[in-house]
Design an enzyme around this catalytic site. Structure first.
Site, short mmCIF file in Angstrom:
data_model
loop_
_atom_site.label_atom_id
_atom_site.label_comp_id
_atom_site.label_asym_id
_atom_site.label_seq_id
_atom_site.Cartn_x
_atom_site.Cartn_y
_atom_site.Cartn_z
N HIS A 142 12.45 1.78 8.37
CA HIS A 142 13.04 0.46 8.16
C HIS A 142 12.32 -0.51 9.12
O HIS A 142 11.91 -0.10 10.20
CB HIS A 142 14.52 0.55 8.51
CG HIS A 142 15.34 -0.65 8.20
ND1 HIS A 142 15.42 -1.73 9.05
CD2 HIS A 142 16.14 -0.94 7.15
CE1 HIS A 142 16.24 -2.63 8.53
NE2 HIS A 142 16.69 -2.18 7.38
N ASP A 219 16.53 7.52 14.07
CA ASP A 219 17.30 6.42 13.49
C ASP A 219 18.29 7.03 12.50
O ASP A 219 17.91 7.46 11.41
CB ASP A 219 16.33 5.46 12.80
CG ASP A 219 17.07 4.35 12.04
OD1 ASP A 219 18.32 4.36 12.01
OD2 ASP A 219 16.38 3.48 11.47
N GLN A 222 21.15 5.80 8.28
CA GLN A 222 21.48 6.28 6.93
C GLN A 222 21.93 7.73 6.89
O GLN A 222 22.29 8.24 5.84
CB GLN A 222 20.25 6.11 6.01
CG GLN A 222 19.83 4.67 5.80
CD GLN A 222 20.83 3.85 5.01
OE1 GLN A 222 21.71 4.39 4.34
NE2 GLN A 222 20.72 2.54 5.10
N LYS A 245 27.74 0.92 8.32
CA LYS A 245 27.30 1.76 7.21
C LYS A 245 28.16 3.01 7.07
O LYS A 245 27.98 3.82 6.17
CB LYS A 245 25.83 2.16 7.41
CG LYS A 245 24.91 0.94 7.32
CD LYS A 245 23.46 1.33 7.24
CE LYS A 245 22.54 0.21 7.63
NZ LYS A 245 22.16 -0.66 6.50
N CYS A 383 13.76 -3.82 3.25
CA CYS A 383 13.25 -3.84 4.63
C CYS A 383 12.28 -2.69 4.87
O CYS A 383 12.21 -2.15 5.99
CB CYS A 383 14.38 -3.80 5.66
SG CYS A 383 15.44 -5.22 5.60
C1 PLP Z 1 17.20 3.36 8.10
C2 PLP Z 1 17.77 2.12 8.71
N1 PLP Z 1 17.53 1.83 9.99
C3 PLP Z 1 18.02 0.74 10.58
C4 PLP Z 1 18.78 -0.17 9.88
C5 PLP Z 1 19.25 -1.40 10.58
O1 PLP Z 1 20.62 -1.43 10.67
P1 PLP Z 1 21.37 -2.74 11.16
O2 PLP Z 1 20.89 -3.86 10.31
O3 PLP Z 1 22.82 -2.43 10.95
O4 PLP Z 1 21.04 -2.93 12.61
C6 PLP Z 1 19.05 0.06 8.54
C7 PLP Z 1 19.83 -0.92 7.75
O5 PLP Z 1 19.59 -1.15 6.59
C8 PLP Z 1 18.54 1.24 7.94
O6 PLP Z 1 18.77 1.50 6.66
#
Ligand code: PLP
Lengths: 425, 150
Positions: A142, A219, A222, A245, A383
């Site tokens: 992401h 990370d 998800q 999430k 993203c």
């Molecule tokens: C794999 C992954 N990492 C990081 C994020 C970022 O999360 P946040 O926008 O809640 O900080 C997301 C959000 O879509 C994500 O899907």
């Protein structure tokens, strides 16, 4: 680890023998928003990778806080403040349990996965990454697990290395091994890809990184909503996720870091609550996690997240994961029968995310038409522009499932796609 | 559904499937790139101007139905128009998409472009419909930086 749990319940969908079979009908009533209609139709909410819906228990916990518990924390000698402090710290302990960290001092509350990664990049990265050092990421990341490292690399003169993916969207592990070398300081990888659903073998990747002398950040934005997480089993040094999430509120998230690493890191932001003593000459900092929580934190968010974790645990992530895998199979089977539809990302280990393109319609038009049918999906690059570039496409349509989704939601999506065909086919 | 039919009018679908003036212009005096990060649309608009008149305008790229049809119909609407007329048409088009207020003079200026009136009901899609126009403006101004709609 988590991945094997999911695998064992895949296929014929036999539920684990101990837990009763999960049915979304038992819990859909817990989610006020799922009772709504969209454009006069039943709402089929299939954008769970963007954010999840909230059960009444979470909404009630937040309301209860503001109705009867609200006070600032860590500063009052009066009862309300002491209670708020205790509840906030209990939420930290709840998170510790949920991901099986060793000590609640390893849990830092932040705004979300994005802030957690920025914190690590700024604080740990600033202190430890030097010119010529390398940081390994993957194509699946992401943007929030790319840009902070890019910014750090620029400041420090470090180099980013990227693990490629194969055609089905799995990381090329042999390439990964070749990228590891004595200059590798950190491997930062996503547990589950939000764009394709791929579940990465993080445990193995962490072991390889450690063998090369590098630290690891996983990370979990998800993975946390779908797989039981055990940070000690994964053995990563940092683990991050967002509350929103996993049925929690927005604006709250978690950074887990191994305690010795966290204690050694310099502060991220300065302010109240993160200090021991302040004079104009010098400040001494509080120990972690307070050192990283400058200012009044998102107290109701932390309580809401704890309520969400209680709720999820009450159902059981094994049952959630097992059910989602069945629904994923059902959805993939139905979607592959839609003419002109191609699923992008078909990894062997996959969470309930389906990215797809249609031969005759652009994802953005697909999204608009589905919206008219009460179906909420995400369209765009999610993203993850490097993933789109890898497949040579500008965007995909993405349906991402949660445990409260039903076959009816999937059927509504498929029917909606018929409508797309009617307009564009 | 009625809104959807307003959005995806036959004319728009036809232009989306078979875009007109869909080619490069190697000797063109002006070209510019446009990018809509939200949907990943990328267009390149070419324009040849002589004595204040648009002698030829074309485009290439890929995008959603709205942005492709809008680019295609823009090229048809602007061929042979003076720069001043082109600007007036763009202003009317912009009004049509954002405010819905348009006077008789706008209707005249817009001609076929009036089919984009339905986009107004879909605010996130307005950027798709205006991408080609912003890109054309950049081409006319000789701007080197790609146009972004965000
Ligand atoms: C794999 C992954 N990492 C990081 C994020 C970022 O999360 P946040 O926008 O809640 O900080 C997301 C959000 O879509 C994500 O899907």
């Amino acid at each position: 680890m988590a991945v094997t749990t999911v695998k064992s319940t895949r296929g014929q969908g036999s539920p684990t023998p101990l837990a009763p079979a999960f049915s979304p009908d038992d819990i859909r009533g817990d989610f006020p928003i799922l009772q709504l209609t969209a454009h006069g139709r039943r709402l089929a909410y299939l954008d769970n990778a963007a954010t999840s819906q909230k059960p009444q228990a979470v909404i009630a916990a937040i309301t209860r806080f503001y109705n009867s518990q609200n006070a600032n924390i860590h500063r009052g000698v009066y009862q309300l403040s002491m209670e708020a402090t205790a509840t906030y710290e209990a939420a930290r302990e709840r998170v510790r349990q949920f991901i099986n960290a060793t000590d609640s001092r390893e849990i830092v509350f932040v705004r979300g996965a994005t802030e957690a990664i920025n914190l690590v990049a700024t604080s740990w990265g600033g202190a430890n990454v030097r010119s010529g050092d390398e940081i390994i990421l993957s194509t699946l990341e992401h943007h929030s697990n790319i840009v902070p490292w890019q910014m750090l690399a620029k400041r420090a003169g470090a180099v980013l290395r990227v693990i490629p993916i194969n055609d089905v969207g799995e990381l090329c592990l042999d390439e990964y091994e070749k990228l590891l070398n004595p200059r590798t300081r950190l491997v930062a990888i996503t547990h589950v890809s939000n764009a394709l659903g791929t579940i990465n073998p993080v445990q193995r990747m962490v072991r390889l990184a450690h063998a090369a002398g590098a630290l690891t950040l996983v990370d979990g934005a998800q993975s946390v909503p779908h797989l039981p997480i055990d940070v000690r089993a994964i053995d990563c040094d940092f683990f991050v996720f967002s509350g929103h999430k996993i049925c929690g509120p927005t604006g709250i998230g978690v950074l887990y870091a191994r305690e010795p690493i966290l204690q050694a890191m310099p502060p991220y932001q300065g302010g109240g609550d993160m200090i021991e003593t302040v004079t104009f000459d010098q400040t001494t900092y509080a120990p972690a996690p307070q050192k990283f929580e400058a200012g009044t934190p998102n107290i109701s968010g932390a309580l809401g997240l704890a309520a969400a974790l209680d709720y999820i645990t009450g159902i059981g992530l094994d049952r959630i994961g097992g059910y989602e895998q069945q629904l994923l199979l059902y959805a993939q089977e139905k979607l592959t029968r839609v003419k002109g539809l191609k699923i992008v990302g078909t990894a062997a280990e996959k969470a309930a995310v389906i990215s797809f393109v249609l031969a005759y319609a652009h994802p953005h038009d697909v999204g608009t038409i589905l919206d008219g049918q009460g179906v909420a999906i995400r369209t765009g690059h999610h993203c993850c522009q490097p993933v789109m570039d890898r497949y040579g496409i500008p965007a995909t349509a993405r349906a991402s499932l949660a445990f409260y989704n039903t076959r009816e939601d999937v059927d509504q999506l498929v029917l909606g796609l018929e409508k797309v065909k009617e307009v564009f086919g | 559904m009625s809104d959807l039919r307003e959005l995806y009018q036959e004319v728009i679908l036809d232009h989306a499937k078979k875009p007109r003036n869909f080619h490069t212009m190697p000797d063109s005096a002006h070209a510019a790139d446009g990018h809509n990060p939200l949907c990943g649309d990328r267009l390149r608009v070419f324009v040849r101007v002589e004595n204040g008149v648009i002698e030829d305008v074309s485009f290439t790229g890929s995008g959603c139905a709205i942005s492709t049809a809008s680019a295609s119909m823009m090229t048809e609407a602007l061929n042979g128009k003076s720069l001043a007329d082109a600007q007036a048409i763009f202003e009317s088009f912009h009004n049509l998409l954002t405010t819905g207020n348009h006077a008789d003079k706008d209707e005249e200026l817009l001609g076929k472009l009036a089919v984009f009136g339905g986009v107004r009901e879909f605010p996130v899609r307005v950027k798709c419909a205006t991408l080609a126009w912003h890109t054309l403006q950049a081409a006319l101004q000789g701007s080197a930086a790609p146009v972004k709609t965000e």
